[in-house]
Scaffold this motif. Sequence first.
Motif, PDB file in Angstrom:
ATOM      1  N   PRO A   1      67.706  70.230  41.921  1.00  0.00           N
ATOM      2  CA  PRO A   1      67.136  71.170  42.004  1.00  0.00           C
ATOM      3  C   PRO A   1      66.297  71.712  43.814  1.00  0.00           C
ATOM      4  O   PRO A   1      66.209  72.983  43.836  1.00  0.00           O
ATOM      5  N   GLU A   2      66.895  70.793  44.609  1.00  0.00           N
ATOM      6  CA  GLU A   2      67.088  71.677  45.897  1.00  0.00           C
ATOM      7  C   GLU A   2      68.246  72.452  46.032  1.00  0.00           C
ATOM      8  O   GLU A   2      67.413  73.430  46.714  1.00  0.00           O
ATOM      9  N   GLU A   3      69.056  72.479  45.439  1.00  0.00           N
ATOM     10  CA  GLU A   3      70.221  73.407  45.832  1.00  0.00           C
ATOM     11  C   GLU A   3      70.248  74.519  45.313  1.00  0.00           C
ATOM     12  O   GLU A   3      70.581  75.921  45.435  1.00  0.00           O
ATOM     13  N   GLN A   4      69.449  74.160  43.117  1.00  0.00           N
ATOM     14  CA  GLN A   4      69.493  75.270  43.022  1.00  0.00           C
ATOM     15  C   GLN A   4      67.774  76.496  43.303  1.00  0.00           C
ATOM     16  O   GLN A   4      67.999  77.676  43.456  1.00  0.00           O
ATOM     17  N   ALA A   5      66.816  75.616  44.785  1.00  0.00           N
ATOM     18  CA  ALA A   5      66.343  76.574  45.033  1.00  0.00           C
ATOM     19  C   ALA A   5      66.419  77.186  46.252  1.00  0.00           C
ATOM     20  O   ALA A   5      66.084  78.483  46.383  1.00  0.00           O
ATOM     21  N   ARG A   6      68.116  76.282  47.197  1.00  0.00           N
ATOM     22  CA  ARG A   6      68.281  76.790  48.392  1.00  0.00           C
ATOM     23  C   ARG A   6      69.163  78.322  48.027  1.00  0.00           C
ATOM     24  O   ARG A   6      68.835  79.207  48.899  1.00  0.00           O
ATOM     25  N   LEU A   7      69.644  78.347  46.552  1.00  0.00           N
ATOM     26  CA  LEU A   7      70.791  79.255  46.263  1.00  0.00           C
ATOM     27  C   LEU A   7      69.690  80.593  45.628  1.00  0.00           C
ATOM     28  O   LEU A   7      69.831  81.960  45.649  1.00  0.00           O
ATOM     29  N   GLU A   8      68.571  80.570  45.230  1.00  0.00           N
ATOM     30  CA  GLU A   8      67.262  81.267  44.545  1.00  0.00           C
ATOM     31  C   GLU A   8      66.473  82.207  46.325  1.00  0.00           C
ATOM     32  O   GLU A   8      66.790  83.313  46.233  1.00  0.00           O
ATOM     33  N   GLN A   9      66.583  81.417  47.808  1.00  0.00           N
ATOM     34  CA  GLN A   9      65.776  81.880  48.456  1.00  0.00           C
ATOM     35  C   GLN A   9      67.741  82.494  49.167  1.00  0.00           C
ATOM     36  O   GLN A   9      67.433  83.970  49.343  1.00  0.00           O
ATOM     37  N   LEU A  10      68.766  82.318  49.025  1.00  0.00           N
ATOM     38  CA  LEU A  10      69.844  83.223  48.791  1.00  0.00           C
ATOM     39  C   LEU A  10      70.011  84.537  48.928  1.00  0.00           C
ATOM     40  O   LEU A  10      70.343  85.132  48.847  1.00  0.00           O
ATOM     41  N   ASP A  11      69.753  84.931  47.124  1.00  0.00           N
ATOM     42  CA  ASP A  11      69.632  85.685  46.240  1.00  0.00           C
ATOM     43  C   ASP A  11      68.409  86.078  46.620  1.00  0.00           C
ATOM     44  O   ASP A  11      68.889  87.360  46.995  1.00  0.00           O
ATOM     45  N   GLU A  12      67.572  85.823  47.405  1.00  0.00           N
ATOM     46  CA  GLU A  12      66.231  86.750  47.651  1.00  0.00           C
ATOM     47  C   GLU A  12      66.658  87.296  49.061  1.00  0.00           C
ATOM     48  O   GLU A  12      66.063  88.403  48.833  1.00  0.00           O
ATOM     49  N   ARG A  13      67.138  86.761  50.188  1.00  0.00           N
ATOM     50  CA  ARG A  13      67.329  87.611  51.143  1.00  0.00           C
ATOM     51  C   ARG A  13      68.712  88.589  51.196  1.00  0.00           C
ATOM     52  O   ARG A  13      68.388  89.412  51.848  1.00  0.00           O
TER      53      ARG A  13
END
Length: 102
Positions: free
Chosen positions: A34-46
């Motif tokens: 879940p932490e990695e998934q959240a980080r991937l979503e942050q990267l996608d938003e950026r």
Amino acid sequence: MKKIAYFLSMLMLLTAIAPVAIASDKPADKEPSPEEQARLEQLDERVKEIKAMDFKAMDKEERKEIRNELREINKEAKALGGGVYISAGALIVILILLIILT
């Protein structure tokens, strides 16, 4: 003729197996935490924010910083995401087997 057939079969075998041996040690079946998934979503938003920017209004240094940031995001996303890769040789062998066996 047998030498050519032997050579081609070894070439196909090595083409199919080599990318698997070179691939990372990380198992491909592992789901991101879940932490990695959240980080991937942050990267996608950026990345979406960067794509929405007006690059013509920026000077050369700002564009260079953005380009470097995108490269770092890409590297981090690849490290987090993992994936399954099939070589071209393996794909050809699979297709030939499917054609022969059907």
